[in-house]
Design a protein around this motif. Structure first.
Motif, PDB file in Angstrom:
ATOM      1  N   LYS A 290       0.834  -1.207   0.000  1.00 25.90           N
ATOM      2  CA  LYS A 290       0.000   0.000   0.000  1.00 25.90           C
ATOM      3  C   LYS A 290       0.865   1.253   0.000  1.00 25.90           C
ATOM      4  N   SER A 291       0.686   2.094  -1.009  1.00 24.42           N
ATOM      5  CA  SER A 291       1.381   3.388  -0.921  1.00 24.42           C
ATOM      6  C   SER A 291       0.688   4.192   0.180  1.00 24.42           C
ATOM      7  N   ALA A 292       1.489   4.806   1.020  1.00 24.19           N
ATOM      8  CA  ALA A 292       0.966   5.411   2.241  1.00 24.19           C
ATOM      9  C   ALA A 292       0.433   6.814   1.972  1.00 24.19           C
ATOM     10  N   GLU A 293      -0.825   7.027   2.341  1.00 25.40           N
ATOM     11  CA  GLU A 293      -1.370   8.392   2.297  1.00 25.40           C
ATOM     12  C   GLU A 293      -0.880   9.107   3.553  1.00 25.40           C
ATOM     13  N   HIS A 294      -0.222  10.255   3.362  1.00 25.17           N
ATOM     14  CA  HIS A 294       0.350  10.943   4.523  1.00 25.17           C
ATOM     15  C   HIS A 294       0.246  12.456   4.364  1.00 25.17           C
ATOM     16  N   ARG A 295       0.487  13.146   5.453  1.00 24.81           N
ATOM     17  CA  ARG A 295       0.457  14.620   5.452  1.00 24.81           C
ATOM     18  C   ARG A 295       1.313  15.113   6.610  1.00 24.81           C
ATOM     19  N   VAL A 296       1.555  16.412   6.629  1.00 24.15           N
ATOM     20  CA  VAL A 296       2.464  16.988   7.635  1.00 24.15           C
ATOM     21  C   VAL A 296       1.801  18.211   8.253  1.00 24.15           C
ATOM     22  N   ARG A 297       1.838  18.271   9.585  1.00 16.77           N
ATOM     23  CA  ARG A 297       1.300  19.475  10.244  1.00 16.77           C
ATOM     24  C   ARG A 297       2.413  20.496  10.466  1.00 16.77           C
ATOM     25  N   THR A 298       1.996  21.701  10.780  1.00 20.71           N
ATOM     26  CA  THR A 298       2.966  22.763  11.083  1.00 20.71           C
ATOM     27  C   THR A 298       3.033  22.946  12.603  1.00 20.71           C
ATOM     28  N   THR A 299       3.965  23.769  13.039  1.00 16.64           N
ATOM     29  CA  THR A 299       4.120  23.977  14.480  1.00 16.64           C
ATOM     30  C   THR A 299       4.431  25.447  14.763  1.00 16.64           C
ATOM     31  N   SER A 300       4.064  25.902  15.952  1.00 19.79           N
ATOM     32  CA  SER A 300       4.294  27.331  16.277  1.00 19.79           C
ATOM     33  C   SER A 300       5.583  27.519  17.068  1.00 19.79           C
ATOM     34  N   THR A 301       6.227  26.401  17.467  1.00 22.02           N
ATOM     35  CA  THR A 301       7.356  26.550  18.391  1.00 22.02           C
ATOM     36  C   THR A 301       8.709  26.622  17.701  1.00 22.02           C
ATOM     37  N   LYS A 302       8.922  25.761  16.708  1.00 24.36           N
ATOM     38  CA  LYS A 302      10.240  25.713  16.050  1.00 24.36           C
ATOM     39  C   LYS A 302      10.046  25.410  14.581  1.00 24.36           C
ATOM     40  N   SER A 303      10.954  25.910  13.757  1.00 20.97           N
ATOM     41  CA  SER A 303      10.895  25.510  12.353  1.00 20.97           C
ATOM     42  C   SER A 303      11.374  24.060  12.253  1.00 20.97           C
ATOM     43  N   ARG A 304      10.800  23.331  11.293  1.00 22.62           N
ATOM     44  CA  ARG A 304      11.069  21.891  11.169  1.00 22.62           C
ATOM     45  C   ARG A 304      11.690  21.615   9.808  1.00 22.62           C
ATOM     46  N   VAL A 305      12.584  20.625   9.738  1.00 18.64           N
ATOM     47  CA  VAL A 305      13.099  20.195   8.435  1.00 18.64           C
ATOM     48  C   VAL A 305      12.847  18.704   8.264  1.00 18.64           C
ATOM     49  N   SER A 306      12.715  18.275   7.014  1.00 18.39           N
ATOM     50  CA  SER A 306      12.724  16.849   6.711  1.00 18.39           C
ATOM     51  C   SER A 306      13.490  16.680   5.401  1.00 18.39           C
ATOM     52  N   ILE A 307      14.151  15.527   5.267  1.00 16.48           N
ATOM     53  CA  ILE A 307      14.998  15.331   4.084  1.00 16.48           C
ATOM     54  C   ILE A 307      14.686  13.965   3.468  1.00 16.48           C
ATOM     55  N   PRO A 308      13.838  13.951   2.433  1.00 21.04           N
ATOM     56  CA  PRO A 308      13.515  12.684   1.776  1.00 21.04           C
ATOM     57  C   PRO A 308      14.436  12.384   0.589  1.00 21.04           C
ATOM     58  N   ILE A 309      14.633  11.081   0.357  1.00 17.00           N
ATOM     59  CA  ILE A 309      15.194  10.602  -0.910  1.00 17.00           C
ATOM     60  C   ILE A 309      14.046   9.914  -1.625  1.00 17.00           C
ATOM     61  N   PHE A 310      13.744  10.369  -2.820  1.00 19.57           N
ATOM     62  CA  PHE A 310      12.686   9.737  -3.619  1.00 19.57           C
ATOM     63  C   PHE A 310      13.338   8.824  -4.642  1.00 19.57           C
ATOM     64  N   THR A 311      12.945   7.552  -4.663  1.00 23.38           N
ATOM     65  CA  THR A 311      13.436   6.650  -5.704  1.00 23.38           C
ATOM     66  C   THR A 311      12.254   6.264  -6.575  1.00 23.38           C
ATOM     67  N   SER A 312      12.472   6.245  -7.875  1.00 19.51           N
ATOM     68  CA  SER A 312      11.375   5.941  -8.803  1.00 19.51           C
ATOM     69  C   SER A 312      11.960   5.379 -10.096  1.00 19.51           C
ATOM     70  N   PRO A 313      11.096   4.865 -10.975  1.00 18.96           N
ATOM     71  CA  PRO A 313      11.599   4.418 -12.278  1.00 18.96           C
ATOM     72  C   PRO A 313      12.080   5.601 -13.117  1.00 18.96           C
ATOM     73  N   GLN A 314      12.866   5.306 -14.152  1.00 21.21           N
ATOM     74  CA  GLN A 314      13.234   6.340 -15.124  1.00 21.21           C
ATOM     75  C   GLN A 314      11.964   6.775 -15.866  1.00 21.21           C
ATOM     76  N   ALA A 315      11.986   8.000 -16.379  1.00 18.04           N
ATOM     77  CA  ALA A 315      10.802   8.560 -17.050  1.00 18.04           C
ATOM     78  C   ALA A 315      10.279   7.675 -18.182  1.00 18.04           C
ATOM     79  N   THR A 316      11.181   7.015 -18.909  1.00 18.52           N
ATOM     80  CA  THR A 316      10.767   6.242 -20.093  1.00 18.52           C
ATOM     81  C   THR A 316      10.342   4.809 -19.767  1.00 18.52           C
ATOM     82  N   GLN A 317      10.448   4.437 -18.483  1.00 20.55           N
ATOM     83  CA  GLN A 317      10.172   3.049 -18.080  1.00 20.55           C
ATOM     84  C   GLN A 317       8.676   2.717 -18.182  1.00 20.55           C
ATOM     85  N   LYS A 318       8.368   1.553 -18.760  1.00 23.25           N
ATOM     86  CA  LYS A 318       6.979   1.082 -18.758  1.00 23.25           C
ATOM     87  C   LYS A 318       6.708   0.394 -17.418  1.00 23.25           C
ATOM     88  N   ILE A 319       5.551   0.686 -16.841  1.00 24.71           N
ATOM     89  CA  ILE A 319       5.188   0.147 -15.532  1.00 24.71           C
ATOM     90  C   ILE A 319       3.855  -0.594 -15.650  1.00 24.71           C
TER      91      ILE A 319
END
Length: 365
Positions: A290-319
């Protein structure tokens, strides 16, 4: 002087066209959230009533010993239910993770003009894009987030074109993660009866991208979202979140879990990385993962960072769903398509839960 943020066109010019982003708006001293960022009540995140996801992290060092099969089962179970899990002993040095968070804060702390050179319209390279929200021109309410996106082709290109302020740690993060990604894919594909070789690895995760996301402090976090409801379009996402938290995943209605249909928070675990299943893995597995449905809330206390690596097929790849799985299931739940067409559909619309998958339904061609 900052523009009137109540005027939607001057706000759009300031945050998008001039590259100031949400950070520029917050730094100008706003005391309330501009109308353009106020989400409809149904999209607002109720922090008080959220359940924390108590799933313990998967210890990947156990894949190399007598517990291998048990660890594979843990990974598969998470992929078949929530589509999200956390991993420790993953092979990425913990000092590097700390350095990444610091680097992200430093990058977004740069003057706006230094970041704005990478805006899509003017970036000196197609590999790097700086922006804000998701698809600002299509969204009814904007997302409280700025980001820098760095596409990977090879190390030499990354060192030449990625921003000098973050390229070294971002590249090291990507390169030290790849062994873990391969192990995870081997476990997930092996469970489907598919053996991985280099050509399959390239077919499934030939395209890689490192993003740094920045969520500035927000005067009214209950009215906004950092990222709206969506699933990731690729194969696997590896995410480093900081200690502030705010990542929520929706438990699918069709899984055997107590919280089905509810949003659960993925609490930060020191030294852990978050893994989530993307749309391509859901399609390749014919809906088992299952691809995960997700979301992110904001906060009033501190700025937040997140650092994702996205891996996917090449643009021309048939799926398409893998033949081994279709044979067992007796039906293909998704049609064949070229990945670039899926990407165009995904980036052509505002975030809207898992609606992106409708593109791959058999009757949508």
């Amino acid at each position: 002087m900052a523009p009137s943020f109540d005027n939607s066109s001057s706000l759009f010019n300031f945050i998008v066209q001039e590259g100031n982003g949400v950070k520029g708006m917050v730094d100008s001293g706003i005391s309330k959230v501009p109308q353009a960022y106020i989400q409809p009540p149904a999209e607002q995140i109720d922090k008080k009533n959220a359940t924390k996801c108590e799933m313990p992290p998967v210890d990947l060092s156990r894949l190399d010993g007598p517990d291998h099969d048990e660890v594979v089962k843990e990974i598969v179970r998470a992929a078949e239910t929530l589509g999200f899990f956390q991993v420790v002993n993953h092979g990425v040095p913990v000092e590097l993770l700390e350095s990444l968070k610091e680097t992200a804060h430093n990058f977004f702390g740069l003057p706006a003009e230094r970041k704005a050179v990478y805006r899509k319209e003017v970036s000196p390279t197609p590999l790097v894009k700086y922006g804000t929200s998701f698809v600002p021109e299509k969204e009814k309410a904007l997302e409280w987030k700025d980001y820098i996106s760095m596409a990977y082709t090879n190390d030499a290109d990354a060192l030449q074109h990625w921003p000098v302020e973050c390229r070294d740690v971002a590249l090291q993060y990507l390169n030290t993660s790849l062994d873990m990604v391969r192990k995870l894919l081997e476990a997930l594909m092996g469970n489907l009866g598919v053996e991985l070789d280099d050509s399959k690895i390239d077919a499934f995760i030939g395209k890689k991208m490192v993003n740094m996301n920045y969520y500035p402090t927000c005067p009214n976090p209950e009215l906004t979202v950092g990222v709206g409801r969506h699933s990731d379009m690729g194969t696997l996402t590896i995410l480093l979140q900081d200690g502030i938290g705010g990542l929520y995943v929706k438990v699918p209605e069709d899984v055997d879990m107590e919280e089905k249909g509810e949003w659960v928070e993925i609490p930060p675990v020191p030294g852990a990385l978050v893994i989530n299943i993307g749309d391509m893995l859901q399609i390749l597995s014919n809906g088992r993962y299952k691809s995960a449905e997700h979301r992110v809330r904001t906060t009033s206390t501190k700025s937040r960072v997140s650092i994702p690596i996205f891996t996917s097929p090449q643009a021309t790849q048939k799926i398409a769903p893998l033949p081994q799985v279709v044979e067992k299931d007796g039906v293909a739940r998704y049609r064949e398509f070229v990945f670039s067409d899926y990407m165009n559909s995904f980036f052509g619309n505002a975030h809207d839960g898992k609606k992106s998958l409708e593109f791959a339904k058999p009757n949508s061609a």
